[in-house]
Structures are given as structure tokens and as C-alpha cells.
Motif scaffolding. Sequence first.
Motif, PDB file in Angstrom:
ATOM      1  N   THR A   1      76.780 -91.401  79.480  1.00 48.93           N
ATOM      2  CA  THR A   1      76.246 -92.418  80.397  1.00 48.93           C
ATOM      3  C   THR A   1      74.787 -91.940  80.922  1.00 48.93           C
ATOM      4  O   THR A   1      74.525 -90.719  81.055  1.00 48.93           O
ATOM      5  N   ASP A   2      74.071 -92.830  80.681  1.00 48.69           N
ATOM      6  CA  ASP A   2      72.646 -92.560  81.162  1.00 48.69           C
ATOM      7  C   ASP A   2      72.228 -92.665  82.810  1.00 48.69           C
ATOM      8  O   ASP A   2      73.321 -93.095  83.528  1.00 48.69           O
TER       9      ASP A   2
ATOM     10  N   GLY B   1      73.702 -95.462  84.522  1.00 47.27           N
ATOM     11  CA  GLY B   1      74.869 -95.895  84.787  1.00 47.27           C
ATOM     12  C   GLY B   1      75.705 -96.686  83.492  1.00 47.27           C
ATOM     13  O   GLY B   1      76.883 -97.056  83.426  1.00 47.27           O
ATOM     14  N   ARG B   2      74.697 -96.844  82.452  1.00 46.62           N
ATOM     15  CA  ARG B   2      75.177 -97.652  81.256  1.00 46.62           C
ATOM     16  C   ARG B   2      75.573 -96.481  80.216  1.00 46.62           C
ATOM     17  O   ARG B   2      74.893 -95.446  80.219  1.00 46.62           O
ATOM     18  N   SER B   3      76.636 -96.924  79.560  1.00 47.84           N
ATOM     19  CA  SER B   3      77.063 -96.163  78.396  1.00 47.84           C
ATOM     20  C   SER B   3      76.026 -96.113  77.007  1.00 47.84           C
ATOM     21  O   SER B   3      75.516 -97.127  76.802  1.00 47.84           O
ATOM     22  N   THR B   4      75.839 -94.936  76.624  1.00 44.15           N
ATOM     23  CA  THR B   4      75.045 -94.840  75.405  1.00 44.15           C
ATOM     24  C   THR B   4      75.845 -93.969  74.368  1.00 44.15           C
ATOM     25  O   THR B   4      76.811 -93.406  74.749  1.00 44.15           O
TER      26      THR B   4
ATOM     27  N   ARG C   1      73.058 -98.666  73.627  1.00 46.33           N
ATOM     28  CA  ARG C   1      73.063 -98.632  75.221  1.00 46.33           C
ATOM     29  C   ARG C   1      73.951 -99.943  75.738  1.00 46.33           C
ATOM     30  O   ARG C   1      73.507-101.063  74.977  1.00 46.33           O
ATOM     31  N   SER C   2      74.977 -99.715  76.332  1.00 48.50           N
ATOM     32  CA  SER C   2      75.726-101.080  76.675  1.00 48.50           C
ATOM     33  C   SER C   2      74.885-101.856  77.667  1.00 48.50           C
ATOM     34  O   SER C   2      74.045-101.573  78.323  1.00 48.50           O
TER      35      SER C   2
ATOM     36  N   GLU D   1      76.956-101.616  83.245  1.00 42.20           N
ATOM     37  CA  GLU D   1      77.894-100.095  83.397  1.00 42.20           C
ATOM     38  C   GLU D   1      79.353-100.398  83.208  1.00 42.20           C
ATOM     39  O   GLU D   1      79.768-101.493  83.535  1.00 42.20           O
TER      40      GLU D   1
ATOM     41  N   SER E   1      83.060 -98.615  83.398  1.00 36.26           N
ATOM     42  CA  SER E   1      84.058 -97.577  84.217  1.00 36.26           C
ATOM     43  C   SER E   1      84.879 -96.926  83.270  1.00 36.26           C
ATOM     44  O   SER E   1      85.294 -97.637  82.239  1.00 36.26           O
TER      45      SER E   1
ATOM     46  N   VAL F   1      85.008 -94.222  78.048  1.00 33.46           N
ATOM     47  CA  VAL F   1      84.653 -95.300  77.246  1.00 33.46           C
ATOM     48  C   VAL F   1      84.549 -94.472  75.825  1.00 33.46           C
ATOM     49  O   VAL F   1      84.142 -93.407  75.518  1.00 33.46           O
TER      50      VAL F   1
END
Length: 162
Positions: free
Chosen positions: A86-87, A90-93, A143-144, A147, A149, A152
Amino acid sequence: MAWNRRDAVRAAAVTLALTGLAGLTGCSDDSSPSSVASKAASAVASIGAQATGAIASATAEAGRKLDDVKNGVDAKDAVRLGTPATDSAGRSTVEVTADNTDGSAKSFAVQVEFKDEGGNLLDTVVVTVSDVPSHKSATATARSNRELSGGVKTTVGTALRY
């Protein structure tokens, strides 16, 4: 929309909290516990519909990007993903590595699918690993779009070398 367990717990907590608050405030007919619970359920359903719309939009955008690739060949076996993180936003990477086994420089369009622990699709993006030299590897970061939760996981949906 595919909800994970955390979403269901949050929805139940909101519904119970609103129902409890309505009961404590001596409601009129318009704010009876069942009415408040019904409104809370509608709000939760609306949030679910928005998330479903976001996934549909992301999937359509990924499809358009892949359709733009001309003379692409399947390269799913030449791509690997790192460990999701998570960056700071708050986004998944996830790091995407593409191995070019061709005799000349190639680029890769890689569709990365972000899924929950149950395998339900949460988001999807296309990342380009550009100008990978012959018989070399290169990386890019997917990168998603928003965000995400819970736990992932990531998978490669489609990978094209061109």
C-alpha cells in the motif's frame, strides 16, 4: 459487487449503530428503528453499487488500453508480479517484471487484477513496461485506481508483448 467480510461487518455495525441511536432518541414514525435500519441498508447498497460501477469502469478502461496494442502477442508467461503493498495515498501497488526473450527491444502491456482474499475482483489496471532490451528484464509499478481495503492479492489478467 463482491463484498469482503470487512465490508459486511462495517455494514452491520452501521445498521446496528443507527438502529440503536434511533431507539435511544424516542423516534417519531419517520425515524423508527426499522425505518433507520432500512435507510442504512439503502445507503450501504448505494455504496456497493458505486463500487461495482468503479470496477466496471476500470475493467472497461483496461480493455480499451489493451485494444490499443497493435500486433501484440500473448506474454503472460514472461510477466511476474511482486508482493502487493500500500502506498502513502492508501492505494494498492505491485511491481510488475517483464522478461523480454525476443531478439529486439519490446514493450509489454500488462493487465493487473487486484482481488480480495476470496478471489473477488476489486480493481484492475493496465501498466506498460516500455522498451525492454533484448534478453533483459524491466519493471514498472501497477497502482490501483482507488483505495482497497482488506487483504489484497494480485494476478496477471492479460499480458501482451509488442
